[in-house]
Design an enzyme around this catalytic site. Structure first.
Site, PDB file in Angstrom:
ATOM      1  N   GLY A 240      54.776  23.080  72.336  1.00  0.00           N
ATOM      2  CA  GLY A 240      53.529  23.254  71.355  1.00  0.00           C
ATOM      3  C   GLY A 240      53.498  22.127  70.200  1.00  0.00           C
ATOM      4  O   GLY A 240      52.336  21.835  69.633  1.00  0.00           O
ATOM      5  N   ARG A 277      55.162  17.721  75.574  1.00  0.00           N
ATOM      6  CA  ARG A 277      54.428  16.551  75.025  1.00  0.00           C
ATOM      7  C   ARG A 277      55.175  15.727  73.851  1.00  0.00           C
ATOM      8  O   ARG A 277      55.391  14.509  73.937  1.00  0.00           O
ATOM      9  CB  ARG A 277      53.196  16.983  74.072  1.00  0.00           C
ATOM     10  CG  ARG A 277      52.275  15.882  73.788  1.00  0.00           C
ATOM     11  CD  ARG A 277      51.218  16.548  72.978  1.00  0.00           C
ATOM     12  NE  ARG A 277      50.401  17.745  73.511  1.00  0.00           N
ATOM     13  CZ  ARG A 277      49.427  17.813  74.140  1.00  0.00           C
ATOM     14  NH1 ARG A 277      48.680  16.774  74.680  1.00  0.00           N
ATOM     15  NH2 ARG A 277      48.950  18.923  74.532  1.00  0.00           N
ATOM     16  N   CYS A 361      32.801   8.666  89.816  1.00  0.00           N
ATOM     17  CA  CYS A 361      31.348   9.391  89.470  1.00  0.00           C
ATOM     18  C   CYS A 361      31.063  10.708  88.811  1.00  0.00           C
ATOM     19  O   CYS A 361      30.636  11.655  89.435  1.00  0.00           O
ATOM     20  CB  CYS A 361      30.702   9.416  91.312  1.00  0.00           C
ATOM     21  SG  CYS A 361      30.835   7.883  92.108  1.00  0.00           S
ATOM     22  N   GLU A 362      31.179  10.504  87.680  1.00  0.00           N
ATOM     23  CA  GLU A 362      31.088  11.752  86.550  1.00  0.00           C
ATOM     24  C   GLU A 362      30.953  10.917  85.481  1.00  0.00           C
ATOM     25  O   GLU A 362      31.470  10.074  85.167  1.00  0.00           O
ATOM     26  CB  GLU A 362      32.612  12.436  86.492  1.00  0.00           C
ATOM     27  CG  GLU A 362      33.205  13.245  87.769  1.00  0.00           C
ATOM     28  CD  GLU A 362      32.782  14.468  87.996  1.00  0.00           C
ATOM     29  OE1 GLU A 362      32.079  15.076  87.192  1.00  0.00           O
ATOM     30  OE2 GLU A 362      33.028  15.081  89.023  1.00  0.00           O
TER      31      GLU A 362
HETATM   32  N1  LLP Z   1      55.926  26.236  77.545  1.00  0.00           N
HETATM   33  C1  LLP Z   1      54.802  26.764  78.090  1.00  0.00           C
HETATM   34  C2  LLP Z   1      54.740  28.263  78.538  1.00  0.00           C
HETATM   35  C3  LLP Z   1      53.483  26.149  78.333  1.00  0.00           C
HETATM   36  O1  LLP Z   1      52.521  26.866  78.928  1.00  0.00           O
HETATM   37  C4  LLP Z   1      53.294  24.622  77.587  1.00  0.00           C
HETATM   38  C5  LLP Z   1      52.398  23.993  78.017  1.00  0.00           C
HETATM   39  C6  LLP Z   1      54.682  24.222  77.349  1.00  0.00           C
HETATM   40  C7  LLP Z   1      55.725  24.981  77.059  1.00  0.00           C
HETATM   41  C8  LLP Z   1      54.942  22.693  76.698  1.00  0.00           C
HETATM   42  O2  LLP Z   1      53.853  22.479  75.619  1.00  0.00           O
HETATM   43  P1  LLP Z   1      53.897  21.164  74.848  1.00  0.00           P
HETATM   44  O3  LLP Z   1      55.128  21.099  74.026  1.00  0.00           O
HETATM   45  O4  LLP Z   1      53.765  20.175  75.750  1.00  0.00           O
HETATM   46  O5  LLP Z   1      52.687  21.346  73.924  1.00  0.00           O
HETATM   47  N2  LLP Z   1      47.178  19.665  79.815  1.00  0.00           N
HETATM   48  C9  LLP Z   1      47.174  19.742  78.250  1.00  0.00           C
HETATM   49  C10 LLP Z   1      48.042  20.560  77.733  1.00  0.00           C
HETATM   50  C11 LLP Z   1      48.557  22.024  78.563  1.00  0.00           C
HETATM   51  C12 LLP Z   1      49.784  22.396  78.113  1.00  0.00           C
HETATM   52  C13 LLP Z   1      50.222  23.744  78.766  1.00  0.00           C
HETATM   53  N3  LLP Z   1      51.363  24.530  78.530  1.00  0.00           N
HETATM   54  C14 LLP Z   1      46.953  18.476  77.548  1.00  0.00           C
HETATM   55  O6  LLP Z   1      46.912  17.212  78.063  1.00  0.00           O
HETATM   56  O7  LLP Z   1      46.663  18.597  76.234  1.00  0.00           O
END
Ligand code: LLP
Length: 434
Positions: A240, A277, A361-362
């Site tokens: 996160g 991320r 096409c969006e």
């Molecule tokens: N752990 C779990 C259980 C998760 O669901 C996620 C992300 C992470 C870890 C990793 O989170 P991060 O460190 O990357 O924030 N597609 C969206 C982000 C979806 C995140 C889904 N879960 C975007 O492009 O912002």
């Protein structure tokens, strides 16, 4: 911090110019900087090295390219996965199965069976039916299987609603009262080993307070369950951590680590983290070419050859990704490169107001709307920054567009890490069924 910058009037990834990459691999393409990736991995690991026992499991969903995974695992990361496909890719990329945590809100029986066979570290269980199934398989094979309860702490992550996962109304996790119930029901199971609790409240978080509140809540729950005889040994706080896409204020990795360590230091728990991320986001750019400039009433659209099928984040979440020209704009007021002149500045480097659009096409196939920019013309190149996470991993064949190439650069070395999909490859599975 990243290794994308202007040198001699043109944009570089480490010691290689983007123009060189495009002359070999064409556009659109993703370009990654291995040094940037490595620096983020090391900084994350170092920030948590003060804690006695930590497993940093990279969230494979953020970027599942095998070469990128291989690099991340070689530095000591485990894997946080959400499907059997991600488990197999992670293993192929060299992760130790003992370092895999399997999250996912709707794991199928087949996925669970295979994951047990492969000997992963734990299932982050999200429902009573998942737990019952795992317990049944463990008993049938007379084999210990480790689980962790994914708790829904009902804490607002203060981020985009589509990537908020820790509120009570969401589909994710198990509410605390049910965690207690399930723990007491299964704690003496002969094969099911309840070894931890886990959570993930959201992504792209910029504020430490929900993280601190979550860590506190998890430690309380951990101690409570232990006092009731549940043999827990780990707390998984998910991922996160937000990154800088624009000029947002985000806590540093060190502040993040210190905050978590402060809350967990007396717990005795092994700490598991699932960063995605923050590890890969700023390590990658999407390079696109200008097909033409379209003047429409009072708007100028820069029509690119990359679209929302290649990078869906702006269309899906309204996300901001900084776009920079590959040819460095020269600014008469003395700024160079990524010039951010004041709105009143007369230097003229950002004299145009452009909207950047793709071919899909969006109406939502827009990367940026009405932003100040230097002059562009057909065939110029632009780089869309911050595209390393949830870029290629969310790409699709929408509009029958083949998946693009991915290139990794390390200093002066270029490596193709994913070949551009050919039209033939894209249609093969359907053509064989004709
Ligand atoms: N752990 C779990 C259980 C998760 O669901 C996620 C992300 C992470 C870890 C990793 O989170 P991060 O460190 O990357 O924030 N597609 C969206 C982000 C979806 C995140 C889904 N879960 C975007 O492009 O912002």
């Amino acid at each position: 911090m990243d290794h994308f910058k202007y040198k001699n009037g043109t944009y570089f990834c480490e010691d290689i110019s983007i123009e060189d990459i495009v002359s070999r691999f064409h556009t659109p393409c993703y370009v990654y900087s291995e040094s940037t990736l490595e620096a983020h991995c090391k900084r994350f690991l170092t920030a948590f090295s003060k804690y006695p026992s930590t497993l940093c499991s990279f969230a494979v969903k953020a970027n599942n390219n095998l070469s990128i995974l291989k690099k991340i695992f070689s530095l000591g990361f485990g894997a946080d996965v959400v499907s059997i496909g991600e488990i197999k890719k992670a293993i192929l990329a060299g992760v130790d199965a003992e370092k895999i945590v399997f999250s996912g809100a709707s794991k199928t029986k087949q996925e669970i069976d295979e994951a047990i066979q492969l000997g992963i570290r734990q299932f982050n269980v999200e429902s009573d039916f998942e737990l019952a199934y795992i317990a049944g398989v463990a008993s049938m094979h007379k084999k210990d299987v480790a689980v962790s309860f994914r708790v829904n702490p009902n804490i607002d992550a203060h981020t985009h609603p589509k990537i908020t996962t820790g509120l009570a109304g969401s589909k994710f996790g198990i509410d605390e009262p049910d965690v207690y119930k399930l723990a007491s029901e299964y704690k003496d199971h002969p094969y099911l080993k309840i070894q931890g609790i886990s959570c993930h409240i959201g992504s792209q978080m910029k504020d430490l307070s929900p993280i601190r509140d979550t860590a506190k809540r998890m430690v309380g729950l951990y101690q409570d369950l232990k006092s009731q005889g549940v043999p827990l040994s780990s707390i998984d706080l998910g991922g996160g951590v937000g990154i800088l896409y624009k000029d947002e204020k985000v806590f540093s990795l060190e502040e993040y680590a210190d905050c978590i360590i402060e809350e967990l230091k007396d717990s005795g728990a092994t700490l598991i983290l699932e960063p995605g991320r923050v590890i890969v986001g700023n390590s990658g750019i999407l390079v696109a070419q200008v097909v033409g400039i379209k003047q429409k009433r009072d708007r100028s659209f820069v029509m690119l050859d990359a679209g929302m099928n290649d990078l869906v984040r702006p269309a899906m979440y309204g996300s901001y990704h900084k776009i920079v020209p590959v040819a460095e704009p020269i600014c008469s007021c003395g700024h160079t490169g990524d010039c951010n002149c004041d709105p009143g500045c007369k230097c003229g480097c950002n004299k145009n107001t452009y909207s950047f659009a793709g071919p899909i096409c969006e109406s939502s196939d827009i990367f940026a709307s009405d932003i100040p920019f230097s002059d562009l013309k057909a065939e110029d190149l632009v780089a869309i920054r911050g595209a390393g996470a949830y870029g290629m991993s969310m790409a699709s064949n929408y509009n029958s567009r083949p998946l693009v190439a991915e290139i990794m650069v390390y200093k002066d070395q270029i490596k193709l890490i994913r070949k551009r999909q050919s039209l033939e490859e894209m249609i093969k599975d359907e053509k064989e069924c004709l």
